[in-house]
Design an enzyme around this catalytic site. Structure first.
Site, PDB file in Angstrom:
ATOM      1  N   HIS A   1       7.247 -38.045  -6.248  1.00 50.72           N
ATOM      2  CA  HIS A   1       5.797 -38.037  -6.439  1.00 50.72           C
ATOM      3  C   HIS A   1       5.100 -38.104  -5.079  1.00 50.72           C
ATOM      4  O   HIS A   1       5.573 -38.764  -4.161  1.00 50.72           O
ATOM      5  CB  HIS A   1       5.384 -39.242  -7.303  1.00 50.72           C
TER       6      HIS A   1
ATOM      7  N   CYS B   1       0.721 -32.991  -8.083  1.00 49.46           N
ATOM      8  CA  CYS B   1       0.455 -34.104  -7.164  1.00 49.46           C
ATOM      9  C   CYS B   1       0.518 -33.674  -5.694  1.00 49.46           C
ATOM     10  O   CYS B   1      -0.202 -34.219  -4.860  1.00 49.46           O
ATOM     11  CB  CYS B   1       1.412 -35.266  -7.415  1.00 49.46           C
TER      12      CYS B   1
END
Length: 388
Positions: free
Chosen positions: A301, A72
């Site tokens: 994230h 990510c």
């Protein structure tokens, strides 16, 4: 040694008459050491099968897609530069069409984003682009364990931005194939463009013998990796410039600790939930980038947030909000199927904001991240389900 005739799909070394050179076992080991702190460790499948490709849903065609958790940090960094191209590229028609770019516009934005990241890592002087050949030139040995990509990587050194642009254009499918090697190739290109020794030198000396790496132990990009993507330096912190810890007596004995941060204003920025919880503060170079696009770090994230409203961005640079404006949010991993538009408004009525330490308050983490830049503002999700 050099691979024998790699066959179709090999890098086309036509630019500047140069040729690609196979990565050495030593370089491969050093790069893995920078990534993982271990010359034998290899990327997960989620990393190895991740190219740069877009959401196909109406009004979301600016978002890159990430099928599995892991890469990510690279995806969000790329998406930030892609959005900078689509939404803010100089000379582009201003309007709404950034939400639905054509395939050509998408490809152009990816090419520009790749070139920006790699050229910045190379200090805007020279750079290296890594591409895979069809056959391996490195084989299993005490020094090297194959991973499916690294043993096929060839490198092209380029010494002008125009040569880089042309080389990426010729070889773009290596980066855009959905289950291809784009994420790893970009990270390798950034490392070699910066230089293995310089990347190591950018990182803080770890406390108590701890080793700094570009990925964390869970296989996500660490701050060093994100900084390499966003500003071309693998520093360990998000404050502006370098901070020195230690007093004058320490300085004389050379006993100071240097904490490397962000050397200059980012073309895009970075905001983090960690700041909301007062772990550390993001500096001006990331809070006020050249264009209103930010990589967001929240709950382990990375995602991306941006505004098309340049005037509001300029007017609220110092964090004071005196007018409403919209922020768009994109999460490459969330199977997002609707536009998430947050409206930031000044808190003119001095509404009491929920207490960050009150677990029952259920404050969306994104609200907290937004308030690290626009202090005390109100955040309206415009009917979207807030992400908790």
């Amino acid at each position: 040694g050099e691979a024998k005739g790699g066959g179709w799909g090999d890098p086309r070394p036509t630019v500047g008459g140069g040729s690609t050179v196979g990565i050495t076992a030593e370089e491969a080991g050093e790069m893995r050491d920078l990534c993982f702190g271990d010359k034998k460790r290899v990327f997960t499948d989620a990393w190895k099968k991740q190219g740069f490709f877009f959401c196909e849903d109406e009004n979301l065609k600016y978002g890159l897609i990430q099928p599995e958790g892991g890469p990510c940090g690279v995806i969000a960094s790329m998406n930030a530069f892609v959005l900078r191209e689509l939404v803010h590229a100089r000379g582009r028609r201003r309007g709404r069409e950034w939400e639905n770019p054509s395939a050509n516009e998408q490809r152009s934005a990816v090419m520009a984003a790749l070139a920006t990241i790699i050229w910045t890592a190379g200090g805007e002087e020279s750079c290296v682009v890594c591409l895979p050949r069809t056959s391996a030139h490195l084989h299993r040995s005490t020094a090297f364990s194959p991973d499916g990509i690294t043993e096929r990587v060839h490198c092209m050194r380029l010494t002008s931005k125009s040569d880089l642009d042309a080389f990426i254009a010729e070889n773009i499918s290596n980066f855009t194939t959905p289950a291809g090697n784009g994420a790893v190739l970009l990270l390798y290109s950034a490392i070699l463009s910066r230089g293995i020794d310089k990347v190591r030198g950018d990182m803080d000396k770890g406390f108590a013998g701890e080793k700094r790496t570009l990925l964390d132990r869970h296989g996500y990009l660490a701050q060093e990796g994100v900084n390499l993507m966003l500003v071309g330096r693998a520093t360990s912190n998000v404050h502006d410039g370098v901070k020195i810890l230690g007093d004058d007596t320490d300085a004389q004995s050379g006993d100071v600790v240097k904490l490397g941060g962000v050397p200059h204003q980012g073309q895009v920025g970075f905001l983090t939930l960690h700041e909301a919880y007062k772990y550390f503060e993001v500096g001006v170079h990331y809070k006020m980038p050249q264009d209103p696009v930010w990589v967001i770090y929240s709950e382990s994230h990375y995602s991306v947030m941006f505004s098309e409203d340049v005037e509001a961005f300029e007017a609220t640079r110092d964090g004071k909000v005196d007018r409403s404006f919209d922020l768009y949010y994109w999460d490459s991993l969330a199977n997002q199927d609707e536009v998430i538009k947050l409206t930031v408004t000044p808190n003119t009525q001095n509404e009491e904001l929920p207490d960050i330490d009150d677990e029952k308050a259920l404050i969306p983490p994104l609200d907290l991240v937004v308030r690290t830049k626009w202090h005390g503002c109100l955040v309206d999700w415009n009917g979207s389900e807030p992400i908790l």
